[in-house]
Enzyme design. Structure first.
Site, PDB file in Angstrom:
ATOM      1  N   ILE A 135       2.022   7.184   0.706  1.00  0.00           N
ATOM      2  CA  ILE A 135       1.774   6.914  -0.705  1.00  0.00           C
ATOM      3  C   ILE A 135       2.457   5.590  -1.041  1.00  0.00           C
ATOM      4  CG2 ILE A 135       1.447   9.306  -1.431  1.00  0.00           C
ATOM      5  CD1 ILE A 135       4.287   9.433  -2.340  1.00  0.00           C
ATOM      6  N   ASP A 136       1.969   4.942  -2.074  1.00  0.00           N
ATOM      7  CA  ASP A 136       2.456   3.603  -2.400  1.00  0.00           C
ATOM      8  C   ASP A 136       3.923   3.611  -2.811  1.00  0.00           C
ATOM      9  OD1 ASP A 136      -0.154   2.704  -1.987  1.00  0.00           O
ATOM     10  OD2 ASP A 136      -0.690   3.037  -4.085  1.00  0.00           O
TER      11      ASP A 136
END
Length: 301
Positions: A135-136
């Site tokens: 995930i970012d």
């Protein structure tokens, strides 16, 4: 160890360097062109040049060289571990933490913290051990981590077969009138800004399902369920329907809600345990700044 990757061309077309840039978003076009110059890329077992065009049915073999510019060091960084056994680990990643080291973030990452806590699988290379999905940096929430190679293979296969569960909570600009919907639009590297992803005709298939949770005066709280897992998928899809994620510094408007980045949280994660086959489901509460912002919006509304 060099990673050998094989890709069969299905719908993509055009120059090999451009096609690989779309299919391998973690690598820049200049990196891919260097591989081509060094004969690290073959089409149907034959070396090729950057301008060689691919056609349906071509099998591309890439010998991805292992990056050697970083020194991966275990770091004693606190972790919010939601579940752990001898095969897998589920961690609740905070906003602001990068998942794995890169040239721009050589340390202080989730991988550095995990290595100080436990041995990890070796399948994803030296600098991404144990990492099955990402995930970012400014997205918070749940990640599954493989501690053994066998667990890594099982979890990766589930991702590919779309057998796992990944649900996100997002706060977006504007009002979404529909109670639920699906965004089905291909994603690839932007033709205008190579640092961004975008909806492009020759991109990879990407599907996001959404359900409205709550509506405010100028914002909507939604749940997003991923069917695919492209880079920046939810952020790109929501910007595409003119409902960008609040706080998103890349795909959102300049005037937005104050916070620590995009209001996007990986709230629910589900998968089959690699050895027992048991379906496991985990939830993580919203981070404090997300919950506080919702409280303020409810007061205003």
């Amino acid at each position: 160890m060099t990673e050998i990757k094989k890709i069969t061309i299905t719908t993509e077309s055009g120059r090999i360097d451009k096609v690989l840039t779309q299919l391998l978003p973690d690598y820049s076009r200049s990196q891919i062109q260097q591989w081509l110059k060094k004969d690290l890329v073959q089409i149907n077992d034959q070396p090729c040049k950057s301008n060689r065009k691919v056609v349906t049915g071509d099998v591309i073999t890439i010998a991805i060289p292992e990056p050697m510019t970083l020194d991966l060091t275990p770091e004693d960084i606190p972790l919010d571990i939601v579940y752990e056994d001898d095969q897998v680990l589920v961690v609740n990643k905070p906003q602001g933490m990068v998942v794995h080291p890169s040239a721009g973030h050589p340390n202080g990452t989730l991988v550095n913290a995990l290595l100080a806590h436990t041995p990890l699988s070796e399948i994803n290379g030296v600098f991404r051990p144990g990492i099955v999905h990402r995930i970012d940096k400014d997205t918070s929430g749940l990640l599954m981590v493989a501690k053994t190679n066998a667990a890594h293979e099982s979890l990766s296969a589930q991702l590919k077969a779309k057998e796992n569960l990944r649900e996100y909570i997002a706060l977006v600009h504007g009002t979404i009138e529909e109670d639920e919907g699906t965004i089905d639009a291909p994603i690839g590297r932007s033709k205008v800004d190579r640092m961004k992803q975008a909806i492009v005709n020759d991109g990879r298939p990407a599907v996001t399902h959404f359900t409205v949770i709550e509506r405010f005066t100028d914002f909507t709280l939604i749940k997003c369920r991923l069917e695919t897992g492209r880079t920046h998928q939810i952020r790109v899809h929501l910007a595409y329907i003119n409902r960008p994620v609040a706080g998103d510094p890349v795909y959102g408007p300049r005037k937005t809600l104050p916070g620590n980045g995009q209001f996007l949280h990986a709230a629910v994660l589900g998968f089959k345990h690699p050895t027992t086959g048991e379906m496991m489901r985990f939830e993580a509460p919203l981070p404090p700044i997300f919950a506080k912002t919702l409280h303020q919006l409810r007061d205003q509304h």
